[in-house]
Design a protein around this motif. Sequence first.
Motif, short mmCIF file in Angstrom:
data_model
loop_
_atom_site.label_atom_id
_atom_site.label_comp_id
_atom_site.label_asym_id
_atom_site.label_seq_id
_atom_site.Cartn_x
_atom_site.Cartn_y
_atom_site.Cartn_z
N ASP A 139 1.08 -1.18 0.01
CA ASP A 139 -0.13 0.04 0.19
C ASP A 139 0.82 1.23 -0.01
OD1 ASP A 139 -2.41 -1.30 0.03
OD2 ASP A 139 -2.08 -2.04 2.21
N THR A 140 0.97 1.94 -1.09
CA THR A 140 1.92 2.89 -1.30
C THR A 140 1.83 4.21 -0.76
OG1 THR A 140 0.96 3.91 -3.59
CG2 THR A 140 2.51 2.00 -3.81
N LEU A 141 2.72 4.94 -0.44
CA LEU A 141 2.31 6.63 0.16
C LEU A 141 1.59 7.18 -0.60
CD1 LEU A 141 6.04 7.17 1.19
CD2 LEU A 141 4.30 6.26 2.72
N ASP A 142 1.26 7.01 -1.76
CA ASP A 142 0.44 7.67 -2.65
C ASP A 142 -0.93 7.15 -3.01
OD1 ASP A 142 1.13 5.90 -4.57
OD2 ASP A 142 2.02 7.11 -6.02
N VAL A 194 10.95 -3.11 -7.76
CA VAL A 194 11.33 -3.03 -6.67
C VAL A 194 10.06 -2.51 -5.80
CG1 VAL A 194 12.83 -2.32 -4.64
CG2 VAL A 194 13.66 -2.70 -7.23
N LEU A 195 9.68 -3.34 -4.62
CA LEU A 195 8.79 -2.50 -3.80
C LEU A 195 9.26 -2.38 -2.42
CD1 LEU A 195 5.86 -4.98 -4.52
CD2 LEU A 195 6.33 -2.79 -5.62
N GLY A 196 9.21 -1.21 -1.66
CA GLY A 196 9.80 -0.93 -0.64
C GLY A 196 8.77 -0.93 0.59
N PHE A 197 8.93 -1.69 1.41
CA PHE A 197 8.15 -1.57 2.82
C PHE A 197 8.84 -1.20 3.96
CE2 PHE A 197 6.96 -5.19 -0.01
CZ PHE A 197 5.39 -4.99 -0.11
N SER A 198 8.45 0.12 4.46
CA SER A 198 9.04 0.74 5.41
C SER A 198 8.52 0.38 6.88
CB SER A 198 8.80 2.34 5.31
OG SER A 198 9.16 2.86 6.54
N LEU A 199 9.31 -0.09 7.68
CA LEU A 199 8.70 -0.43 9.13
C LEU A 199 8.64 0.70 10.28
CD1 LEU A 199 9.80 -3.28 8.05
CD2 LEU A 199 10.25 -3.70 10.69
N ASP A 200 8.65 1.99 9.49
CA ASP A 200 8.49 3.23 10.27
C ASP A 200 7.10 3.27 10.60
OD1 ASP A 200 10.93 5.29 10.27
OD2 ASP A 200 11.05 4.05 8.30
N THR A 201 6.78 4.06 11.53
CA THR A 201 5.37 4.21 12.17
C THR A 201 4.74 5.56 11.67
OG1 THR A 201 6.32 5.08 14.09
CG2 THR A 201 5.65 2.90 14.34
N GLN A 235 9.42 11.80 7.52
CA GLN A 235 10.86 11.11 7.07
C GLN A 235 10.72 9.98 6.28
OE1 GLN A 235 9.47 11.88 10.45
NE2 GLN A 235 11.28 11.80 11.81
N VAL A 236 9.74 9.25 6.28
CA VAL A 236 9.47 8.11 5.15
C VAL A 236 9.20 8.85 3.89
CG1 VAL A 236 8.10 6.34 4.42
CG2 VAL A 236 8.68 6.77 6.89
N ARG A 237 8.66 9.68 3.87
CA ARG A 237 8.16 10.55 2.57
C ARG A 237 9.47 11.09 1.93
NH1 ARG A 237 3.04 10.60 1.02
NH2 ARG A 237 1.45 10.48 2.70
N GLU A 238 10.41 11.89 2.73
CA GLU A 238 11.30 12.55 2.32
C GLU A 238 12.42 11.19 1.81
OE1 GLU A 238 15.42 14.47 4.39
OE2 GLU A 238 13.53 14.63 5.40
N VAL A 239 12.65 10.21 2.25
CA VAL A 239 13.29 9.26 1.74
C VAL A 239 12.57 8.73 0.63
CG1 VAL A 239 14.33 6.99 2.26
CG2 VAL A 239 14.37 8.54 4.12
N THR A 264 7.03 2.81 -2.28
CA THR A 264 7.35 2.68 -1.32
C THR A 264 6.24 2.87 -0.42
OG1 THR A 264 9.49 3.30 -1.44
CG2 THR A 264 8.65 3.36 0.96
N GLY A 265 5.66 2.28 0.87
CA GLY A 265 4.61 2.25 1.54
C GLY A 265 5.04 1.95 3.21
N LEU A 266 4.21 2.08 3.83
CA LEU A 266 4.44 1.83 5.25
C LEU A 266 4.04 0.35 5.53
CD1 LEU A 266 3.13 4.77 7.44
CD2 LEU A 266 5.51 3.98 6.82
N LEU A 267 4.84 -0.39 6.00
CA LEU A 267 4.36 -1.86 6.25
C LEU A 267 3.22 -1.89 7.26
CD1 LEU A 267 4.92 -4.93 5.54
CD2 LEU A 267 6.48 -4.85 7.34
#
Length: 180
Positions: free
Chosen positions: A46-49, A96-103, A109-113, A121-124
């Motif tokens: 589930d992506t940030l967008d 490539v699919l990026g799953f961030s473990l951030d909250t 910060q996740v959006r910046e990276v 990328t999305g939050l896991l």
Amino acid sequence: MSATRYTRMTHLWQHITALVLLAASTSMAFASELRTGQPAPAITLDTLDGRHIPLETLRGKTVILTFWATWCDPCRNELPLLSHYAQEHAQDNLVVLGFSLDTPDTLAQVREVASRLSFPTGLLGDPHVPGYGRIWRLPVSFVIDRNGLLVHDGWKDKQPEFTRERLERVVTPLLEKPSH
């Protein structure tokens, strides 16, 4: 402390210990479900967008699933490398699919990276990922071939982050055109 109270507390600790062991073994069982050469477990990014990218919709493409976090030092080295590699091989059907473990409280910060990455990328959300186990070490990545088979299990890597050499050895051969 009375003998009855002591017995109750002992039983309570035994139950708690049993639950902890059950949870740990369940988590290990999830990870042990991974078998190279077998179908990769289903997962959806589930992506940030706001997009939803289920793994099964990427059949015919080579896929790298990478789990990372903004606070992870080795991730800071690996993410730009994966981003560059993904750009280089986009025409070769690499995803490539990026799953961030951030909250959610570190979403800025996740959006910046993520803004510097060439892949979605999305939050896991939950570090317990059915089929992949509990994501406890970062970064960790898995590679799935065009047929949906797991070909690289990141849990077995002694050095967790991908290097250029490992990408060339593990992923690049999968990008070659399939013979018909």
